[in-house]
Design a protein around this motif. Structure first.
Motif, PDB file in Angstrom:
ATOM      1  N   CYS A 291       1.056  10.746   7.075  1.00 29.45           N
ATOM      2  CA  CYS A 291      -0.098   9.856   7.165  1.00 29.45           C
ATOM      3  C   CYS A 291       0.413   8.435   7.378  1.00 29.45           C
ATOM      4  O   CYS A 291       1.474   8.062   6.842  1.00 29.45           O
TER       5      CYS A 291
ATOM      6  N   MET B  25      -6.167   4.591  10.756  1.00 27.70           N
ATOM      7  CA  MET B  25      -5.369   5.526   9.979  1.00 27.70           C
ATOM      8  C   MET B  25      -5.026   6.667  10.926  1.00 27.70           C
ATOM      9  O   MET B  25      -5.829   7.001  11.810  1.00 27.70           O
TER      10      MET B  25
ATOM     11  N   ILE C 218      -8.727   1.774   2.381  1.00 25.90           N
ATOM     12  CA  ILE C 218      -8.432   2.152   3.763  1.00 25.90           C
ATOM     13  C   ILE C 218      -9.319   1.403   4.736  1.00 25.90           C
ATOM     14  O   ILE C 218      -8.988   1.268   5.917  1.00 25.90           O
TER      15      ILE C 218
ATOM     16  N   CYS D 202      -4.725  12.470   2.559  1.00 29.83           N
ATOM     17  CA  CYS D 202      -3.868  11.291   2.426  1.00 29.83           C
ATOM     18  C   CYS D 202      -4.616  10.296   1.549  1.00 29.83           C
ATOM     19  O   CYS D 202      -5.650   9.755   1.966  1.00 29.83           O
TER      20      CYS D 202
ATOM     21  N   TYR E 210       2.392   1.257   7.401  1.00 29.87           N
ATOM     22  CA  TYR E 210       2.585   1.994   6.157  1.00 29.87           C
ATOM     23  C   TYR E 210       2.650   3.491   6.433  1.00 29.87           C
ATOM     24  O   TYR E 210       1.877   4.011   7.245  1.00 29.87           O
TER      25      TYR E 210
ATOM     26  N   ALA F   5      -0.891   4.105   8.247  1.00 30.94           N
ATOM     27  CA  ALA F   5      -1.955   3.105   8.320  1.00 30.94           C
ATOM     28  C   ALA F   5      -1.444   1.870   9.046  1.00 30.94           C
ATOM     29  O   ALA F   5      -0.257   1.524   8.943  1.00 30.94           O
TER      30      ALA F   5
ATOM     31  N   VAL G  23       0.846  -1.194   0.000  1.00 29.44           N
ATOM     32  CA  VAL G  23       0.000   0.000   0.000  1.00 29.44           C
ATOM     33  C   VAL G  23       0.877   1.238   0.000  1.00 29.44           C
ATOM     34  O   VAL G  23       1.870   1.318   0.722  1.00 29.44           O
ATOM     35  N   GLU G  24       0.501   2.209  -0.781  1.00 27.96           N
ATOM     36  CA  GLU G  24       1.210   3.481  -0.800  1.00 27.96           C
ATOM     37  C   GLU G  24       0.278   4.584  -0.307  1.00 27.96           C
ATOM     38  O   GLU G  24      -0.904   4.597  -0.642  1.00 27.96           O
ATOM     39  N   LEU G  25       0.848   5.481   0.476  1.00 32.65           N
ATOM     40  CA  LEU G  25       0.105   6.615   1.012  1.00 32.65           C
ATOM     41  C   LEU G  25       0.735   7.896   0.491  1.00 32.65           C
ATOM     42  O   LEU G  25       1.967   8.035   0.521  1.00 32.65           O
TER      43      LEU G  25
ATOM     44  N   ALA H  98      -4.758   6.745  -0.327  1.00 28.07           N
ATOM     45  CA  ALA H  98      -4.176   5.404  -0.244  1.00 28.07           C
ATOM     46  C   ALA H  98      -4.370   4.669  -1.560  1.00 28.07           C
ATOM     47  O   ALA H  98      -5.404   4.812  -2.210  1.00 28.07           O
ATOM     48  N   SER H  99      -3.370   3.866  -1.909  1.00 20.67           N
ATOM     49  CA  SER H  99      -3.481   3.103  -3.151  1.00 20.67           C
ATOM     50  C   SER H  99      -4.382   1.892  -2.982  1.00 20.67           C
ATOM     51  O   SER H  99      -4.821   1.306  -3.980  1.00 20.67           O
TER      52      SER H  99
ATOM     53  N   ASN I 115     -10.988   6.340  -0.513  1.00 22.77           N
ATOM     54  CA  ASN I 115      -9.740   5.891   0.116  1.00 22.77           C
ATOM     55  C   ASN I 115      -8.857   7.069   0.507  1.00 22.77           C
ATOM     56  O   ASN I 115      -7.645   7.088   0.235  1.00 22.77           O
TER      57      ASN I 115
END
Length: 123
Positions: A95, A34, A28, A22, A112, A97, A2-4, A24-25, A76
């Motif tokens: 940010c 988060m 969430i 923020c 993350y 997660a 996952v990328e933020l 998220a890829s 997300n």
């Protein structure tokens, strides 16, 4: 993986407002919590606010009644609305997660992290 990605930082005057986002890829809703953290120059990373999957929130005392964390599961995105900004709010905001944990505001429990967005508050 996952990328933020944070955005929305900038320079504001004392008493001003900013809204951080923020994105998220991934979903969430798959995360337990988060959160937003911040790190001022020469200081350690510190907690700001967290939001649970069920929308419960938690804030550190220094931002209560000024900051609001929220999330949009459909997009997300997690937000941090910051009002009545003070010079001591100046920091890089991150940010984060986590998949599970006990302490919502413990950075050690977050899996993350984004790369941060700078917030500068000045007179």
């Amino acid at each position: 993986q996952v990328e933020l990605a944070e955005s929305g930082g900038g320079s504001v005057q004392i008493g001003g407002s900013l809204r951080l986002s923020c994105v998220a890829s991934g979903y969430i809703s798959s995360f337990d919590c988060m959160a937003w953290f911040r790190q001022a120059p020469g200081k350690e990373r510190a907690e700001v606010a967290a939001i649970h999957r069920d929308d419960r929130t938690l804030y550190v005392d220094s931002v209560k009644d000024r900051f609001t964390i929220s999330q949009d599961n459909a997009k997300n995105v997690v937000y941090l609305q910051m009002n009545s900004l003070r010079p001591e709010d100046t920091a890089m905001y991150y940010c984060a997660a986590r998949s599970f944990g006990a302490n919502w505001l413990s950075s050690k429990e977050y899996n993350y992290w984004g790369t941060g967005t700078q917030v500068t508050v000045s007179s």
